[in-house]
Design a protein around this motif. Structure first.
Motif, short mmCIF file in Angstrom:
data_model
loop_
_atom_site.label_atom_id
_atom_site.label_comp_id
_atom_site.label_asym_id
_atom_site.label_seq_id
_atom_site.Cartn_x
_atom_site.Cartn_y
_atom_site.Cartn_z
N ARG A 1 -7.27 -8.25 9.15
CA ARG A 1 -8.21 -7.17 8.78
C ARG A 1 -8.88 -6.61 10.02
N ALA A 2 -8.30 -5.60 10.62
CA ALA A 2 -8.97 -4.83 11.67
C ALA A 2 -9.74 -3.71 10.97
N LEU A 3 -10.38 -2.84 11.72
CA LEU A 3 -11.23 -1.80 11.13
C LEU A 3 -10.45 -0.89 10.19
N GLY A 4 -9.25 -0.48 10.58
CA GLY A 4 -8.43 0.37 9.71
C GLY A 4 -8.11 -0.30 8.39
N ALA A 5 -7.80 -1.58 8.43
CA ALA A 5 -7.49 -2.31 7.20
C ALA A 5 -8.74 -2.48 6.34
N LEU A 6 -9.87 -2.72 6.97
CA LEU A 6 -11.12 -2.85 6.20
C LEU A 6 -11.46 -1.56 5.47
N LEU A 7 -11.29 -0.44 6.15
CA LEU A 7 -11.64 0.85 5.55
C LEU A 7 -10.68 1.28 4.45
N THR A 8 -9.44 0.84 4.52
CA THR A 8 -8.44 1.25 3.53
C THR A 8 -8.14 0.18 2.49
N GLY A 9 -8.75 -1.00 2.62
CA GLY A 9 -8.54 -2.05 1.63
C GLY A 9 -7.19 -2.72 1.72
N THR A 10 -6.66 -2.82 2.93
CA THR A 10 -5.37 -3.47 3.12
C THR A 10 -5.52 -4.71 4.00
N ARG A 11 -4.46 -5.48 4.11
CA ARG A 11 -4.44 -6.66 4.98
C ARG A 11 -3.03 -6.83 5.50
N LEU A 12 -2.91 -7.20 6.76
CA LEU A 12 -1.62 -7.53 7.34
C LEU A 12 -1.27 -8.95 6.92
N VAL A 13 -0.07 -9.13 6.38
CA VAL A 13 0.36 -10.46 5.93
C VAL A 13 1.76 -10.74 6.45
N GLN A 14 2.10 -12.02 6.50
CA GLN A 14 3.46 -12.43 6.82
C GLN A 14 4.28 -12.27 5.55
N LEU A 15 5.42 -11.61 5.64
CA LEU A 15 6.22 -11.33 4.46
C LEU A 15 6.93 -12.56 3.91
N LEU B 1 -1.38 3.51 4.41
CA LEU B 1 -0.88 2.93 5.66
C LEU B 1 -1.14 3.86 6.84
N PHE B 2 -0.92 5.16 6.63
CA PHE B 2 -1.16 6.12 7.70
C PHE B 2 -2.63 6.15 8.08
N ALA B 3 -3.52 6.14 7.08
CA ALA B 3 -4.96 6.17 7.37
C ALA B 3 -5.39 4.93 8.14
N SER B 4 -4.87 3.78 7.75
CA SER B 4 -5.19 2.55 8.45
C SER B 4 -4.71 2.60 9.89
N TRP B 5 -3.48 3.06 10.09
CA TRP B 5 -2.93 3.18 11.44
C TRP B 5 -3.75 4.18 12.26
N LEU B 6 -4.14 5.30 11.65
CA LEU B 6 -4.89 6.32 12.35
C LEU B 6 -6.24 5.79 12.83
N VAL B 7 -6.95 5.06 11.97
CA VAL B 7 -8.24 4.49 12.36
C VAL B 7 -8.06 3.52 13.52
N PRO C 1 0.82 -1.21 0.00
CA PRO C 1 0.00 0.00 0.00
C PRO C 1 0.86 1.27 0.00
N GLY C 2 0.26 2.35 -0.41
CA GLY C 2 0.96 3.64 -0.38
C GLY C 2 1.09 4.15 1.04
N ARG D 1 6.19 -8.94 9.22
CA ARG D 1 4.84 -8.68 8.73
C ARG D 1 4.83 -7.35 7.99
N GLY D 2 3.92 -7.25 7.04
CA GLY D 2 3.75 -6.01 6.30
C GLY D 2 2.33 -5.94 5.79
N SER D 3 1.97 -4.80 5.24
CA SER D 3 0.62 -4.63 4.73
C SER D 3 0.59 -4.89 3.23
N MET D 4 -0.54 -5.41 2.79
CA MET D 4 -0.76 -5.73 1.39
C MET D 4 -1.98 -4.97 0.92
N ASP D 5 -1.91 -4.35 -0.26
CA ASP D 5 -3.06 -3.70 -0.88
C ASP D 5 -3.87 -4.80 -1.55
N VAL D 6 -5.03 -5.10 -1.00
CA VAL D 6 -5.76 -6.32 -1.33
C VAL D 6 -6.20 -6.39 -2.80
#
Length: 173
Positions: free
Chosen positions: A92-106, A36-42, A31-32, A153-158
């Protein structure tokens, strides 16, 4: 035989710049920075509201003394992110759901599973403290290097990642 799929053809040039390999060689879209910042902020706001609600409940309890309330607030600061992190086990916590990301194992793109609560604690509590420590250290003339170790771990743009994986599957079938 695996046929190479050009990410520019599938995702466009801007998104293709964010394609990176996982540890097993499969590619994903990172993700950009603003996403990532928006997801963390939520997620931080959800945890903050939980800590404030818990603190209000402790303060208004008539039978608790100041020491017990203080210990309770400290417990909330660490307990609320761990509890909220239970929902992070699937990435997928709320921040990830709202931004379309997912935490994954790298290493393989898998979900964090039972490490989700720990990941959330690090994400919303310990990471901001670490950043503050690095900023204060750099202002005092300390080094600005990153801590040792590697990311697990890192975030993935789903959506773009799934488009890329579908194109790779179609090219190899």
């Amino acid at each position: 035989m695996n046929r190479y799929v050009n990410p520019v053809d599938v995702l466009g040039p801007d998104v293709a710049k964010r394609v990176e390999p996982l540890g097993n060689g499969r590619r994903y879209v990172r993700p950009g920075a603003w996403t990532l910042f928006a997801s963390w902020l939520v997620d931080s706001m959800v945890v903050g509201v939980g800590v404030l609600a818990g603190t209000a409940a402790l303060v208004t309890a008539p039978t608790l003394d100041d020491g017990t309330v203080g210990v309770g607030v400290i417990a909330l600061i660490f307990g609320v992110p761990l509890l909220y992190g239970v929902f992070y086990g699937n990435g997928r916590a709320l921040g990830a759901l709202l931004t379309g990301t997912r935490l994954v194992q790298l290493k393989d793109g898998g979900r964090p599973g039972f490490r989700g609560p720990w990941a959330m604690l690090v994400r919303v509590t310990l990471l901001p403290l670490l950043i503050i420590m690095f900023l204060v250290g750099s202002l005092n003339g300390g080094g600005t290097g990153s801590p040792p170790g590697s990311l697990r771990r890192g975030s993935m743009d789903v959506a773009p990642t799934y488009y890329l994986w579908a194109a790779e599957a179609a090219a190899n079938s």
